[in-house]
Design a protein around this motif. Structure first.
Motif, PDB file in Angstrom:
ATOM      1  N   ARG A 258       0.755  -1.065  -0.089  1.00  0.00           N
ATOM      2  CA  ARG A 258      -0.229  -0.290   0.022  1.00  0.00           C
ATOM      3  C   ARG A 258       0.948   1.398   0.006  1.00  0.00           C
ATOM      4  NH1 ARG A 258      -2.704  -1.081   5.525  1.00  0.00           N
ATOM      5  NH2 ARG A 258      -0.591  -0.171   5.874  1.00  0.00           N
ATOM      6  N   PHE A 259       0.373   2.384  -0.614  1.00  0.00           N
ATOM      7  CA  PHE A 259       1.222   3.456  -0.740  1.00  0.00           C
ATOM      8  C   PHE A 259       1.360   4.180   0.873  1.00  0.00           C
ATOM      9  CE2 PHE A 259      -3.062   5.312  -0.553  1.00  0.00           C
ATOM     10  CZ  PHE A 259      -3.071   6.579   0.273  1.00  0.00           C
ATOM     11  N   TYR A 260       0.571   3.815   1.889  1.00  0.00           N
ATOM     12  CA  TYR A 260       0.975   4.249   3.125  1.00  0.00           C
ATOM     13  C   TYR A 260       2.027   3.646   3.688  1.00  0.00           C
ATOM     14  CZ  TYR A 260      -4.160   5.655   3.127  1.00  0.00           C
ATOM     15  OH  TYR A 260      -5.478   6.074   2.652  1.00  0.00           O
ATOM     16  N   ASP A 261       2.582   2.748   3.212  1.00  0.00           N
ATOM     17  CA  ASP A 261       3.986   2.142   3.785  1.00  0.00           C
ATOM     18  C   ASP A 261       5.256   2.637   3.202  1.00  0.00           C
ATOM     19  OD1 ASP A 261       2.518   0.187   5.151  1.00  0.00           O
ATOM     20  OD2 ASP A 261       2.371  -1.220   3.598  1.00  0.00           O
ATOM     21  N   LEU A 262       4.946   3.785   2.221  1.00  0.00           N
ATOM     22  CA  LEU A 262       5.889   4.453   1.632  1.00  0.00           C
ATOM     23  C   LEU A 262       6.402   5.214   2.738  1.00  0.00           C
ATOM     24  CD1 LEU A 262       4.605   5.654  -1.726  1.00  0.00           C
ATOM     25  CD2 LEU A 262       6.593   3.943  -1.416  1.00  0.00           C
ATOM     26  N   ASP A 263       7.984   5.710   2.892  1.00  0.00           N
ATOM     27  CA  ASP A 263       8.221   6.543   3.739  1.00  0.00           C
ATOM     28  C   ASP A 263       8.136   8.066   3.315  1.00  0.00           C
ATOM     29  OD1 ASP A 263       9.400   4.796   5.813  1.00  0.00           O
ATOM     30  OD2 ASP A 263      10.583   3.859   4.230  1.00  0.00           O
ATOM     31  N   PHE A 264       8.201   8.291   1.978  1.00  0.00           N
ATOM     32  CA  PHE A 264       7.952   9.669   1.363  1.00  0.00           C
ATOM     33  C   PHE A 264       7.516   9.453   0.109  1.00  0.00           C
ATOM     34  CE2 PHE A 264      11.982   9.786   3.970  1.00  0.00           C
ATOM     35  CZ  PHE A 264      11.694  10.920   4.593  1.00  0.00           C
TER      36      PHE A 264
END
Length: 108
Positions: free
Chosen positions: A9-15
């Motif tokens: 999921r994109f929520y797991d991206l740091d930035f």
């Protein structure tokens, strides 16, 4: 695709580093996605919309603060129906040929 499969999921991206066409667009998308503002990297206040240079400017700004194996999402759009996106993970163990620490955003 391997990193995205692991990420999920994109929520797991740091930035997230978006194309900097317009601050209102970036803020509207960030709000709709409920993504923390400190994890959206922008340089609009310093450089404005510099067209295809916006993402490289942001990566330069972000490079000095990346630690560990940060996951970074890039996204861009253009006139008509032009768009693109990429996800990369920083290699925290990369060392330059000179023996000092390399730019964490450089290729493997």
């Amino acid at each position: 695709f391997r990193l995205w499969d692991q990420l999920g999921r994109f929520y797991d991206l740091d930035f997230i580093v978006p194309h900097q066409a317009n601050g209102r667009i970036i803020e509207a998308i960030r709000t709709r996605l409920n993504f923390p503002p400190e994890r959206i990297i922008t340089t609009l206040s310093e450089h404005g919309n510099t067209s295809s240079s916006t993402i490289p400017f942001c990566l330069s700004k972000l490079a000095s603060s990346l630690t560990g194996a940060a996951k970074v999402g890039l996204c861009a759009f253009g006139g008509g129906f032009t768009f693109g996106a990429a996800v990369f993970q920083v290699n925290p163990h990369r060392v330059s040929p000179r023996g000092d620490e390399a730019d964490p955003c450089s290729a493997k």
